[in-house]
Design a protein around this motif. Structure first.
Motif, PDB file in Angstrom:
ATOM      1  N   TYR A 110       0.829  -1.200   0.000  1.00  0.00           N
ATOM      2  CA  TYR A 110       0.000   0.000   0.000  1.00  0.00           C
ATOM      3  C   TYR A 110       0.870   1.261   0.000  1.00  0.00           C
ATOM      4  O   TYR A 110       0.557   2.242  -0.664  1.00  0.00           O
ATOM      5  CB  TYR A 110      -0.922   0.017   1.215  1.00  0.00           C
ATOM      6  CG  TYR A 110      -2.049  -0.992   1.223  1.00  0.00           C
ATOM      7  CD1 TYR A 110      -2.471  -1.667   0.085  1.00  0.00           C
ATOM      8  CD2 TYR A 110      -2.719  -1.270   2.418  1.00  0.00           C
ATOM      9  CE1 TYR A 110      -3.518  -2.573   0.125  1.00  0.00           C
ATOM     10  CE2 TYR A 110      -3.774  -2.162   2.463  1.00  0.00           C
ATOM     11  CZ  TYR A 110      -4.172  -2.818   1.322  1.00  0.00           C
ATOM     12  OH  TYR A 110      -5.212  -3.706   1.371  1.00  0.00           O
ATOM     13  N   MET A 111       1.963   1.238   0.766  1.00  0.00           N
ATOM     14  CA  MET A 111       2.877   2.386   0.801  1.00  0.00           C
ATOM     15  C   MET A 111       3.484   2.614  -0.582  1.00  0.00           C
ATOM     16  O   MET A 111       3.553   3.743  -1.058  1.00  0.00           O
ATOM     17  CB  MET A 111       3.981   2.151   1.837  1.00  0.00           C
ATOM     18  CG  MET A 111       3.508   2.170   3.276  1.00  0.00           C
ATOM     19  SD  MET A 111       4.784   1.618   4.452  1.00  0.00           S
ATOM     20  CE  MET A 111       5.859   3.058   4.489  1.00  0.00           C
ATOM     21  N   ALA A 112       3.921   1.532  -1.230  1.00  0.00           N
ATOM     22  CA  ALA A 112       4.536   1.640  -2.556  1.00  0.00           C
ATOM     23  C   ALA A 112       3.544   2.186  -3.580  1.00  0.00           C
ATOM     24  O   ALA A 112       3.940   2.881  -4.519  1.00  0.00           O
ATOM     25  CB  ALA A 112       5.062   0.278  -3.002  1.00  0.00           C
ATOM     26  N   ALA A 113       2.271   1.893  -3.372  1.00  0.00           N
ATOM     27  CA  ALA A 113       1.235   2.406  -4.280  1.00  0.00           C
ATOM     28  C   ALA A 113       0.935   3.873  -4.015  1.00  0.00           C
ATOM     29  O   ALA A 113       0.197   4.504  -4.778  1.00  0.00           O
ATOM     30  CB  ALA A 113      -0.045   1.580  -4.139  1.00  0.00           C
ATOM     31  N   GLY A 114       1.501   4.419  -2.946  1.00  0.00           N
ATOM     32  CA  GLY A 114       1.284   5.825  -2.638  1.00  0.00           C
ATOM     33  C   GLY A 114      -0.107   6.120  -2.128  1.00  0.00           C
ATOM     34  O   GLY A 114      -0.649   7.190  -2.398  1.00  0.00           O
ATOM     35  N   LEU A 115      -0.677   5.170  -1.390  1.00  0.00           N
ATOM     36  CA  LEU A 115      -2.041   5.329  -0.872  1.00  0.00           C
ATOM     37  C   LEU A 115      -2.048   5.777   0.583  1.00  0.00           C
ATOM     38  O   LEU A 115      -1.189   5.375   1.365  1.00  0.00           O
ATOM     39  CB  LEU A 115      -2.786   3.991  -0.951  1.00  0.00           C
ATOM     40  CG  LEU A 115      -3.168   3.521  -2.338  1.00  0.00           C
ATOM     41  CD1 LEU A 115      -3.590   2.063  -2.304  1.00  0.00           C
ATOM     42  CD2 LEU A 115      -4.297   4.392  -2.873  1.00  0.00           C
TER      43      LEU A 115
END
Length: 177
Positions: A110-115
Motif C-alpha cells: 500500500y505504501m509503494a502504491a502511494g495510498l
C-alpha cells in the motif's frame, strides 16, 4: 507500481476504500465490514471494494449483504494488483488480535502504491507507518476507531495526501522487493 504518487481523494461522495488480499479468518475483515456501516452512514457515497478470495469470502459476502456500498471483486491476477490499488482512495490493512504477529507486507504494498492507509496497530505496522506519520492506526478489534480513522481521511484530503506522500517516500527510500 507507478512512480507517480497518489493524487488525492475524489469528492467525498465518491471515495473508494479498499482491501486487496486473501479473505480468511484472523485478518479482521469482519471488523472492516462492520466499521464500514458507520463510514457509509456518514459518507453515503463511499464504497468499500474488496479484492481477493479465500475461505471467508462466502461469510463476508453474506455479512455485507446487510450493508450498502460494499463491492466484492474476487481474486485478481498478481500483475493487475497495481492497477487495482491505483483505483483506490484509501487502503485498509486489518488484522485480528490472534494474528497480530503476522507480516505487514501488505502495508508496504500500500505504501509503494502511494495510498493513504488505515491499519491495525501491530508492532510491525507501527514501525512501518509510525503513529500518524505515514498512516493512521486503530487499536486491534476497535471497529469504532477503524471507522473514525477512515472518516478522518475522507474528511481531510490534505491529511490523506500528506500521509500517502510520506509513506511512498519512506518505502522508496528504505525498502525494496
Amino acid at each position: 507500481f507507478s512512480s507517480e504518487c497518489w493524487q488525492g481523494p475524489r469528492a467525498a461522495e465518491q471515495i473508494r476504500v479498499g482491501y486487496a488480499g486473501i479473505l480468511k479468518p484472523g485478518y479482521g475483515l469482519e471488523l472492516l465490514l462492520d466499521a464500514f456501516v458507520a463510514v457509509h452512514a456518514q459518507a453515503p457515497g463511499a464504497l468499500l471494494h474488496i479484492y481477493g478470495d479465500g475461505p471467508l469470502r462466502g461469510e463476508l459476502e453474506a455479512r455485507a449483504a446487510r450493508c450498502e456500498g460494499v463491492v466484492f471483486h474476487g481474486a485478481v491476477p498478481f500483475l493487475d494488483v497495481p492497477r487495482v490499488l491505483a483505483d483506490l482512495d484509501i487502503a485498509v490493512y486489518t488484522m485480528a488480535p490472534e494474528t497480530a504477529f503476522g507480516s505487514s507486507t501488505k502495508v508496504f504494498e500500500y505504501m509503494a502504491a502511494g495510498l493513504p492507509i488505515v491499519a491495525a496497530d501491530t508492532p510491525g505496522v507501527r514501525q512501518a507507518l509510525g503513529d500518524g506519520e505515514r498512516g493512521l492506526l486503530y487499536s486491534l478489534g476497535d471497529g469504532d476507531a477503524l471507522a473514525r480513522q477512515i472518516l478522518r481521511l475522507i474528511q481531510d484530503p490534505d491529511l490523506a495526501r500528506t500521509l500517502a506522500r510520506k509513506a511512498r517516500d519512506e518505502v522508496c527510500a528504505h525498502h525494496s522487493w
